[in-house]
Design an enzyme around this catalytic site. Structure first.
Site, short mmCIF file in Angstrom:
data_model
loop_
_atom_site.label_atom_id
_atom_site.label_comp_id
_atom_site.label_asym_id
_atom_site.label_seq_id
_atom_site.Cartn_x
_atom_site.Cartn_y
_atom_site.Cartn_z
N LYS A 15 -8.13 -0.70 -4.59
CA LYS A 15 -7.76 0.61 -5.16
C LYS A 15 -6.24 0.78 -5.21
O LYS A 15 -5.70 1.27 -6.21
CB LYS A 15 -8.36 1.75 -4.33
CG LYS A 15 -9.85 1.89 -4.38
CD LYS A 15 -10.31 3.21 -3.80
CE LYS A 15 -9.87 3.45 -2.37
NZ LYS A 15 -10.52 2.53 -1.43
N ASP A 39 -4.54 7.39 1.66
CA ASP A 39 -5.21 6.48 2.59
C ASP A 39 -4.46 6.44 3.92
O ASP A 39 -3.25 6.19 3.92
CB ASP A 39 -5.28 5.08 1.98
CG ASP A 39 -6.23 4.16 2.71
OD1 ASP A 39 -6.48 4.40 3.91
OD2 ASP A 39 -6.73 3.22 2.09
#
Length: 293
Positions: A15, A39
């Site tokens: 990602k 994240d």
């Protein structure tokens, strides 16, 4: 109004790399772009080979990158709420609210709510044409995306409860010939109204495919494919849809192209071929982008 690109997918599918490539592609088209990583295990600084932080760093004239800190955002939120409660409840020392806040920071759901606050900050941005969002692992991302709808459900109930409380307080005030409290001037009810408006707006934007593109990243393997099907079902439950799929580290081996197309018949699917060297540094990333063009 900016356009938003939310990158989702199983951990390890790429990602972050795909979001970096997307941000560079948009920025190269002279679109003022912000790339934000949510994240907890940030690696944008490794991909771009530069130090990054929560304030954002302009690495190109049209590209700003930041690595948002969910823990810090959670602490900021708790401090804000503690301050508001102290203003609302001047007798808070007797209730020892500070003790409960020290426990609340460990409560389930705080990480998801901190992530939602960062997402809300992205949607409040007006300085950029494009915002690319690199999301945390799937479980946290799905809980975060569910929160606007969940919060709206509870806010509607809390507003009704607060109206009932105000009604009873006003009846008592009338008996004692005291002034009544109009709900529009009640700080608690007013806060609920503001929260409802904020979540209504955010949910509408998340569900609007003309404003928000949810980009699903997967690999040619069973685990990421299975999780992608789960993500599709969960998003549908929130009223959201996948706008685009990128098959990352694509090799063309097996029947994955057909399987993905069959499982996602109405979604645009592209491939990002497996690179022959690590995709780190702007020069290498741009070289890879040129091969995709």
């Amino acid at each position: 109004m900016p356009r938003y690109h939310i990158f989702v997918g199983k951990g390890g599918v790429g990602k972050s790399t795909c979001s970096c490539l997307e941000a560079l592609r948009l920025a190269s088209s002279q679109r003022k772009t912000l790339l934000d990583s949510m994240d907890p295990a940030h690696n944008l600084h490794d991909i771009f080979r530069t130090e990054l932080g929560a304030k954002g760093k302009k690495i190109l004239p049209t590209l700003t990158v930041r690595e948002s800190d969910t823990s810090q955002k959670g602490r900021e939120y708790m401090a804000e709420i503690r301050g508001e409660l102290k203003n609302l409840y001047h007798y808070q020392q007797a209730l020892n609210i500070d003790k409960y806040f020290n426990l609340l920071k460990f409560a389930p759901g705080m990480e998801e709510y901190a992530a939602l606050l960062i997402l809300q900050r992205c949607y409040d941005e007006r300085r950029y044409d494009e915002l690319v969002i690199d999301t945390p692992p799937t479980a946290l991302t799905m809980k975060m995306l569910a929160l606007p709808g969940v919060n709206l459900h509870w806010i509607r109930h809390l507003k009704a409860m607060r109206e009932e409380i105000l009604l009873k307080k006003n009846r008592v005030a009338e008996i004692h010939s005291e002034s009544s409290i109009d709900r529009d001037h009640d700080p608690i009810f007013s806060r609920l109204v503001r929260m409802q408006k904020r979540y209504d707006t955010l949910l509408s934007l998340l569900c609007d495919r003309t404003q928000t593109e949810i980009v699903l990243i997967l690999n040619e393997d069973e685990l990421s494919f299975s999780e992608s099907l789960l993500i599709k079902r969960q998003l549908a439950g929130f009223g959201m849809e996948i706008g685009r799929i990128i098959v990352n580290k694509y090799t063309g081996m097996g029947e994955w192209t057909e399987r993905v197309a069959e499982a996602f018949p109405d979604v645009t699917i592209s491939q990002n071929p497996l690179a022959d060297k690590p995709l780190t540094g702007i020069t290498v990333l741009n070289e890879h982008l040129s091969r995709l063009a």
